[in-house]
Structure formats: C-alpha cells, structure tokens
Design an enzyme around this catalytic site. Structure first.
Site, short mmCIF file in Angstrom:
data_model
loop_
_atom_site.label_atom_id
_atom_site.label_comp_id
_atom_site.label_asym_id
_atom_site.label_seq_id
_atom_site.Cartn_x
_atom_site.Cartn_y
_atom_site.Cartn_z
N ARG A 16 0.95 -1.32 0.15
CA ARG A 16 0.26 -0.04 0.14
C ARG A 16 0.74 1.45 0.12
NH1 ARG A 16 -4.28 -0.58 4.67
NH2 ARG A 16 -2.85 -2.06 5.57
N GLY A 139 -7.91 -5.93 14.81
CA GLY A 139 -8.49 -7.04 15.63
C GLY A 139 -9.09 -6.85 16.93
N ALA A 421 40.21 46.34 -7.17
CA ALA A 421 38.92 45.91 -7.53
C ALA A 421 39.03 45.73 -8.96
CB ALA A 421 37.83 46.95 -7.37
#
Length: 453
Positions: A16, A139, A421
């Site tokens: 399942r 059960g 940079a």
C-alpha cells in the site's frame, strides 16, 4: 531488564506504500521506521534485537549494520512464519518481545510496563492493546478481566464484537518456551493460506496457558504505517511531540506550525527558532542562537549567539557569534570560526574561514582558507576548478580582497595584502603587497557621434 530479546518483523514489502523501498525504510522525522523501532527497544533495555528481513533486505541490512542481528525470511508466509525464523537464535527461558518494524510511535515506557506485568504474573503471553474510538480494521480484544479470551479479526467479528473499542496493537510479550512450542502447532488453514501469529493465542488458551493483556495509555502508540497517509499522520504526531519537547526545554519556537525539527536535532536553552525553518539530520544549535526565518540546516553545528537568516547550510560548522545571511548557501566542508560574517548571496564550499573574517555579499568561496579578519569584497570569485581538478586558495590574515576580484587557484594571497577591484589574480601575492591586474583604460571621446556619421 535481563534476558530480554526483541524480534522485529521487517520483511514485508508494504504494497500500500506503492514504493520501491521496503516499508520500514521510509523516513519519519529524519529517521527510518526501523531505526525508530530499534531506538525504542534499546531504551526499553532489550539485550538483543533480531530483525526479520525479506523484501529489499540488502538495503535494510546496510541501514541496520551492527545494531541488530539479521534473520532472513526467504518466503513471506505470514507473521507466524516470520517469527518462526527467529526460533533457532533463541535459547533458554528468555522473555521475547515481538513487534513490527512499522510502529515508530511506541514508547519504551510502555514496553517496560508490558514486560513488567508479563514477568510478574508468570504469563505465557501478554498482548499489548489499545482503545480506539474508530477501531475499524483492527482485531478486537475479547477478554475476561485482564485475561485474554480471544482476538477476533474485523472480517470475522460479529456485530456486537465490532462495537468493542479495545484493539490488538500487534505487539506481544512471550515466555520463550511457550512461544517456541505454540509456533509448532499453528497451521495455514485460513483464507490467506499463511501462518498467522495471532493463532498462537488460540493454541496457548487451548492448553490453558495464562495469556494477559496490557493496554496503552495513548492510542497513538498503536498506529502502524501501511500507507503514505498513515506515514503523514505519524509525521505530524512525531513532529508535534518534538516541538513540545524543545519548548519545554527552554527553546522559543515562534510558529510551531511552520517549524520542522528532526528527531536527532539537539537544541540548547534560549535558542530561538523563527517561522518557516527546517532543522534536519544531526544538527546542533548552541544557546542564544537565532535561526530563521526561512532557513534550512542539515547536519550543521551552530555556535552560541549566532544568527542564521533566510539561508541554507548542509554539513557545515558555524562558530560562535557569527552572522549568516540573508540568502547565504553553506555547502559541505564549510567551517566558520567565531564572529564570521557571511552575507547575502554568498556561497561557500569546503572552506575554512577564520575568526572575524567578512564575506559580505555576492561571492563564491570554494576550497579556500580565509585568514583572520580578512575582508572579501563583493563579487569575489575563487576559480577553483580547471575542468579536471579542484585547486586550493589561501587568503592570509587581514588581507583585503577588492570587489569583483577573480582568484585563480592554486593561489596564495599573503597577510595584509590588497587586491585592486576588478583584478584577475593568477600569481601568488606577497604579504602587505598591493596587486592590481587590469587592462589599460582607453577613452575615445565623441565616439558615439563619429559612429552616427
């Protein structure tokens, strides 16, 4: 509890679930179902655990490793047949717990009480039961006092028996000799042509053996996982319990409904978890840290007083008083010492960042050692991969990496060095040096006007 053995049934496919994985290998709050059950019996003081495997046994065996003894059920001929496979491994007058590998909500305290009653009363078998307001499919327990009379399955129950709310959980405690003897007497004379474990109780009662029942306090413990829907239901229960535990330990969880914490996560007192945060695996958060919102940490350690905001980290170590995010990505092998700043849109992989260093934004740092108090400018990229191999970069203490710098590994930038940079650095930079690598700027005035002509 001495001389206590657990037989755990984990041989079923779980049709399942509609999955290629064996049912017991599906995950619940970060651990598989079988790992949850092994943890439960371990906390209950079980001396030995025997796991019955069948479908997908290689994966289950690899997962369990040395935590339990493996018994192979080559043919799946029912629950009674599964337990029968364990009999050659049992000896003497042992107490045997039989339970399913798909019941992760059982409490070790419940198992302790079940065994305590069973042994004190000298029972041949004791059935763990529970009350269910909606008992359909289970059960039913027919008993006199606390003595079992019989277990009747849903399909075989009379109308008045179906009104009974006490159900069989599928967990049992047996006297070893009684179990061994009764297993030889069960048959396959039923609709499925299988050996049902529940037939053992008919055998024992027929021979006037004492069979008791013990009822759980919380019916959620009886929940078995047979479908994706039941897995989701159990996930909600476990995660709610985890959240309530940590809040009772002094953790602030601002919105429990949007917070997900796995079973093996450890949180210290005065940690704050903000909404839409997920902590998974073996994550550990130290006191006074603030995690979230919208943060995902997997197998991470976060030091005292750190903040991690809107970020993702996996297999990373974050030191004390660090500030991470928003929108940072720490990949495996990342180690941050105390007071490190990692800002927005920064990715770090397999790198050590020492105390006080800053990587504020828009950078990639891979296979790198960043020294103490170094500053990594926006847009810095460590070019660590040449298409075949990964190479290492070392950035010295107090180095200043200018914005939009490419560091082509293997490379070493000395302490207090500065890169201009927009530079692409391909050679080592000495300590305290300034390095600039740019093409000469060319200006053509009135260029636009000339093109128009």
């Amino acid at each position: 509890m001495s001389n206590l053995v657990a037989v755990i049934m984990a041989a079923g496919k779980g049709t399942r679930m509609k999955s290629k994985l064996p049912k017991v290998m599906h995950s619940l709050a970060g651990k598989t179902l079988i790992e949850h059950v092994l943890d439960i019996v371990g906390r209950a003081g079980v001396d030995r655990s025997l796991v019955i495997v069948g479908h997908g046994r290689e994966g289950v065996e690899a997962l369990i490793e040395n935590r339990a003894e493996i018994i192979v059920q080559t043919e799946q001929l029912g629950t009674g047949h599964a337990v029968l496979q364990a009999m050659p491994y049992l000896e003497g007058e042992q107490t045997v717990l039989v339970l399913s590998g798909d019941q992760p909500l059982l409490k070790s305290e419940t198992l302790n009480e079940l065994v305590k009653l069973h042994q004190a009363q000298g029972a041949s078998a004791t059935v763990l039961t529970s009350y269910m307001e909606q008992p359909f499919g289970y059960g039913r327990i027919i008993k006199k006092g606390e003595n079992l009379v019989r277990i009747v399955e849903e399909k075989d129950a009379a109308p008045d028996e179906r009104e009974i709310k006490e159900i069989n959980t599928g967990t049992y405690c047996f006297k070893g000799s009684a179990l061994r003897d009764a297993l030889t007497k069960i048959t396959t004379q039923n609709a499925q042509g299988e050996y049902y474990l529940t037939e053992i109780f008919d055998v024992l009662l027929k021979h006037e053996k004492k069979v008791l029942t013990y009822r759980t306090v919380n019916p959620q413990e009886a929940l078995g996982i047979n479908s994706r829907g039941q897995l989701a239901e159990a996930e909600g229960i476990v995660r709610k319990n985890i959240l309530e535990h940590w809040m009772s330990e002094g953790v602030t969880i601002v919105d429990p409904a949007s917070t997900f914490i796995d079973a093996e996560v450890i949180l210290a007192q005065d940690v704050t978890i903000l909404p839409f945060t997920r902590l998974v695996g073996k994550t550990k958060i130290e006191e006074d840290s603030v995690i979230g919102p919208q943060t995902n940490l997997e197998n991470c350690t976060v030091g005292r007083g750190s903040e991690v905001t809107c970020s993702v980290a996996r297999d990373a170590v974050i030191g004390e008083c660090c500030h991470i995010g928003p929108f940072s990505y720490l990949r495996p092998g990342t180690k941050l010492d105390a007071r490190v700043k990692v800002g927005d849109f920064v990715e770090i992989k397999n790198s050590w960042v020492e105390m006080g260093a800053k990587i504020p934004h828009l950078s990639y740092i891979g296979d790198t050692h960043v020294g103490k108090s170094a500053n990594i400018g926006a847009g810095t990229i460590t070019c660590n991969y040449d298409g075949v191999n990964k190479h290492h970069t070392k950035i010295g203490d107090h180095a200043f990496i200018g914005s939009n710098t490419n560091l082509v590994a293997p490379l070493e930038v000395g302490e207090y060095a500065v890169t201009g940079a927009g530079s692409t650095i391909t050679k080592n930079v000495p300590a305290k040096a300034l390095v600039v690598e740019r093409s000469q700027q060319v200006v053509k005035e009135n260029w636009h006007c000339e093109k128009i002509k």
